[in-house]
Design a protein around this motif. Structure first.
Motif, mmCIF file in Angstrom:
data_model
loop_
_atom_site.group_PDB
_atom_site.id
_atom_site.type_symbol
_atom_site.label_atom_id
_atom_site.label_comp_id
_atom_site.label_asym_id
_atom_site.label_seq_id
_atom_site.Cartn_x
_atom_site.Cartn_y
_atom_site.Cartn_z
ATOM 1 N N THR A 53 0.843 -1.199 -0.014
ATOM 2 C CA THR A 53 -0.028 -0.062 0.120
ATOM 3 C C THR A 53 0.991 1.149 0.000
ATOM 4 O OG1 THR A 53 -1.607 -1.090 1.423
ATOM 5 C CG2 THR A 53 -1.888 1.064 1.150
ATOM 6 N N PHE A 54 1.914 1.332 0.792
ATOM 7 C CA PHE A 54 2.896 2.264 0.939
ATOM 8 C C PHE A 54 3.252 2.691 -0.370
ATOM 9 C CE2 PHE A 54 7.361 3.670 1.238
ATOM 10 C CZ PHE A 54 7.113 4.722 1.889
ATOM 11 N N HIS A 55 3.747 1.836 -1.313
ATOM 12 C CA HIS A 55 4.818 1.946 -2.446
ATOM 13 C C HIS A 55 3.569 2.316 -3.479
ATOM 14 C CE1 HIS A 55 8.768 1.069 -1.630
ATOM 15 N NE2 HIS A 55 8.144 0.342 -0.692
ATOM 16 N N SER A 56 2.265 1.767 -3.299
ATOM 17 C CA SER A 56 1.397 2.444 -4.225
ATOM 18 C C SER A 56 0.901 3.891 -4.010
ATOM 19 C CB SER A 56 0.227 1.428 -4.176
ATOM 20 O OG SER A 56 -0.803 1.815 -5.179
ATOM 21 N N ALA A 57 0.802 4.225 -2.565
ATOM 22 C CA ALA A 57 0.640 5.517 -2.420
ATOM 23 C C ALA A 57 1.871 6.476 -2.694
ATOM 24 C CB ALA A 57 0.365 5.574 -0.859
ATOM 25 N N ARG A 58 3.099 6.018 -2.690
ATOM 26 C CA ARG A 58 4.356 6.658 -3.159
ATOM 27 C C ARG A 58 4.070 7.088 -4.669
ATOM 28 N NH1 ARG A 58 10.316 4.993 -1.739
ATOM 29 N NH2 ARG A 58 10.403 6.790 -0.153
ATOM 30 N N ALA A 59 3.575 5.858 -5.457
ATOM 31 C CA ALA A 59 3.533 6.109 -6.659
ATOM 32 C C ALA A 59 2.439 7.380 -7.039
ATOM 33 C CB ALA A 59 2.942 4.749 -7.537
ATOM 34 N N LEU A 60 1.426 7.365 -6.350
ATOM 35 C CA LEU A 60 0.511 8.440 -6.565
ATOM 36 C C LEU A 60 0.973 9.651 -6.268
ATOM 37 C CD1 LEU A 60 -2.762 6.951 -4.855
ATOM 38 C CD2 LEU A 60 -2.177 7.341 -7.345
ATOM 39 N N LEU A 61 1.635 9.890 -5.026
ATOM 40 C CA LEU A 61 2.587 11.039 -4.771
ATOM 41 C C LEU A 61 3.505 11.409 -5.619
ATOM 42 C CD1 LEU A 61 2.773 13.189 -2.519
ATOM 43 C CD2 LEU A 61 4.819 11.740 -1.421
ATOM 44 N N TYR A 62 4.267 10.574 -6.442
ATOM 45 C CA TYR A 62 5.534 10.758 -7.415
ATOM 46 C C TYR A 62 4.938 11.546 -8.526
ATOM 47 C CZ TYR A 62 9.305 8.276 -4.932
ATOM 48 O OH TYR A 62 10.190 8.068 -3.967
ATOM 49 N N THR A 80 -4.517 14.832 1.104
ATOM 50 C CA THR A 80 -4.805 16.357 0.352
ATOM 51 C C THR A 80 -4.915 16.342 -0.962
ATOM 52 O OG1 THR A 80 -3.636 17.139 2.410
ATOM 53 C CG2 THR A 80 -3.840 18.816 0.484
ATOM 54 N N LEU A 81 -3.757 15.368 -1.453
ATOM 55 C CA LEU A 81 -3.953 15.889 -3.000
ATOM 56 C C LEU A 81 -4.604 14.889 -3.874
ATOM 57 C CD1 LEU A 81 0.050 15.731 -3.348
ATOM 58 C CD2 LEU A 81 -1.320 17.728 -3.711
ATOM 59 N N PHE A 82 -5.198 13.746 -3.237
ATOM 60 C CA PHE A 82 -6.222 12.928 -3.889
ATOM 61 C C PHE A 82 -7.667 12.621 -3.328
ATOM 62 C CE2 PHE A 82 -2.032 11.730 -5.310
ATOM 63 C CZ PHE A 82 -1.960 11.416 -6.682
ATOM 64 N N VAL A 83 -7.767 12.697 -1.840
ATOM 65 C CA VAL A 83 -8.979 12.662 -1.407
ATOM 66 C C VAL A 83 -9.803 14.013 -1.441
ATOM 67 C CG1 VAL A 83 -10.319 12.068 0.815
ATOM 68 C CG2 VAL A 83 -8.332 10.745 -0.053
ATOM 69 N N LYS A 84 -9.134 15.073 -0.809
ATOM 70 C CA LYS A 84 -9.737 16.181 -0.833
ATOM 71 C C LYS A 84 -9.988 16.806 -2.304
ATOM 72 C CE LYS A 84 -8.501 17.247 3.673
ATOM 73 N NZ LYS A 84 -7.711 17.732 4.776
ATOM 74 N N ALA A 85 -9.075 16.270 -3.250
ATOM 75 C CA ALA A 85 -9.221 16.649 -4.589
ATOM 76 C C ALA A 85 -10.315 15.889 -5.314
ATOM 77 C CB ALA A 85 -7.925 16.600 -5.285
ATOM 78 N N GLY A 86 -10.847 15.075 -4.796
ATOM 79 C CA GLY A 86 -12.041 14.466 -5.434
ATOM 80 C C GLY A 86 -11.514 13.106 -6.229
ATOM 81 N N LEU A 87 -10.314 12.887 -6.329
ATOM 82 C CA LEU A 87 -9.747 11.579 -7.042
ATOM 83 C C LEU A 87 -9.639 10.281 -6.261
ATOM 84 C CD1 LEU A 87 -6.706 13.640 -8.286
ATOM 85 C CD2 LEU A 87 -8.493 13.030 -9.469
ATOM 86 N N LEU A 88 -9.889 10.238 -5.103
ATOM 87 C CA LEU A 88 -10.003 9.177 -4.311
ATOM 88 C C LEU A 88 -11.158 9.209 -3.416
ATOM 89 C CD1 LEU A 88 -6.320 7.955 -3.494
ATOM 90 C CD2 LEU A 88 -8.063 6.807 -5.048
ATOM 91 N N ALA A 133 -5.448 2.255 -11.774
ATOM 92 C CA ALA A 133 -6.508 2.926 -12.655
ATOM 93 C C ALA A 133 -6.381 4.441 -12.672
ATOM 94 C CB ALA A 133 -7.836 2.517 -11.978
ATOM 95 N N LEU A 134 -5.995 5.175 -11.629
ATOM 96 C CA LEU A 134 -5.716 6.511 -11.489
ATOM 97 C C LEU A 134 -4.595 6.934 -12.382
ATOM 98 C CD1 LEU A 134 -6.502 7.962 -7.890
ATOM 99 C CD2 LEU A 134 -7.616 8.626 -10.043
ATOM 100 N N LEU A 135 -3.449 6.178 -12.214
ATOM 101 C CA LEU A 135 -2.250 6.585 -12.826
ATOM 102 C C LEU A 135 -2.231 6.086 -14.468
ATOM 103 C CD1 LEU A 135 0.139 5.389 -10.198
ATOM 104 C CD2 LEU A 135 -0.217 7.855 -10.805
ATOM 105 N N SER A 136 -3.143 5.152 -15.061
ATOM 106 C CA SER A 136 -3.290 5.100 -16.355
ATOM 107 C C SER A 136 -4.157 6.044 -17.102
ATOM 108 C CB SER A 136 -4.043 3.624 -16.477
ATOM 109 O OG SER A 136 -5.109 3.481 -16.220
ATOM 110 N N LYS A 137 -4.680 6.743 -16.367
ATOM 111 C CA LYS A 137 -5.503 7.840 -17.261
ATOM 112 C C LYS A 137 -4.499 8.911 -17.731
ATOM 113 C CE LYS A 137 -9.840 7.577 -14.449
ATOM 114 N NZ LYS A 137 -10.622 8.147 -13.470
ATOM 115 N N LYS A 138 -5.117 9.388 -18.924
ATOM 116 C CA LYS A 138 -4.246 10.553 -19.452
ATOM 117 C C LYS A 138 -4.670 11.761 -19.021
ATOM 118 C CE LYS A 138 -2.859 7.636 -23.026
ATOM 119 N NZ LYS A 138 -1.701 6.624 -22.754
ATOM 120 N N PRO A 139 -3.498 12.683 -18.761
ATOM 121 C CA PRO A 139 -3.842 13.940 -18.061
ATOM 122 C C PRO A 139 -4.744 14.735 -19.055
ATOM 123 C CG PRO A 139 -1.336 13.580 -18.751
ATOM 124 C CD PRO A 139 -2.417 12.436 -19.150
#
Length: 139
Positions: A53-62, A80-88, A133-139
């Motif tokens: 889980t940690f390394h997966s979260a780190r991938a998101l942060l990266y 802050t960056l994913f939950v409050k932003a509505g991404l998770l 799934a989040l990381l595979s989306k195109k920006p």
């Protein structure tokens, strides 16, 4: 804010290049957790599931160009960056925080169970799947 001021979350120019590496590490840790679970090594199943889980979260942060120097600050950054932003959903930051607690109990307190290991593995699988799934989306 406190994590940034204390430089426990900071800009990391190479971060985005390391996202796929972190996801591979997460997958390897998850496989190790499952193997340990199958062999009745519940303490280490919990520890490996948390690190998955940690390394997966780190991938998101990266993916946002940041790096952490604190497990707690990684949780804060994901919230802050994913939950409050509505991404998770909030559920995902709870998975990270609960996994951290279960790992600390197992690692430092010698408190662990088969049920805790099963929950940790299930949560890690869910977190990794959602991160991929989040990381595979195109920006």
């Amino acid at each position: 804010k406190d994590c940034i001021e204390k430089k426990r979350i900071f800009d990391f120019p190479r971060a985005k290049k390391l996202v796929s590496k972190e996801l591979r590490i997460a997958s390897d840790d998850l496989n190790e957790a499952k193997d340990r679970f199958q062999n009745g090594k519940y303490k280490y199943a919990i520890i490996n599931a948390y690190y998955a889980t940690f390394h997966s979260a780190r991938a998101l942060l990266y993916s946002k160009g940041y790096r952490e120097r604190s497990h707690y600050c990684l949780y804060v950054a994901i919230d802050t960056l994913f939950v409050k932003a509505g991404l998770l959903g909030k559920h995902f930051s709870r998975i990270l925080k609960d996994g951290m607690s279960l790992r600390e109990d197992a690692d430092y307190g010698g408190e662990f169970s088969k049920e805790g290991a099963a929950l940790s593995i299930s949560n890690a699988e869910e977190f990794i799947k959602k991160s991929e799934a989040l990381l595979s989306k195109k920006p």
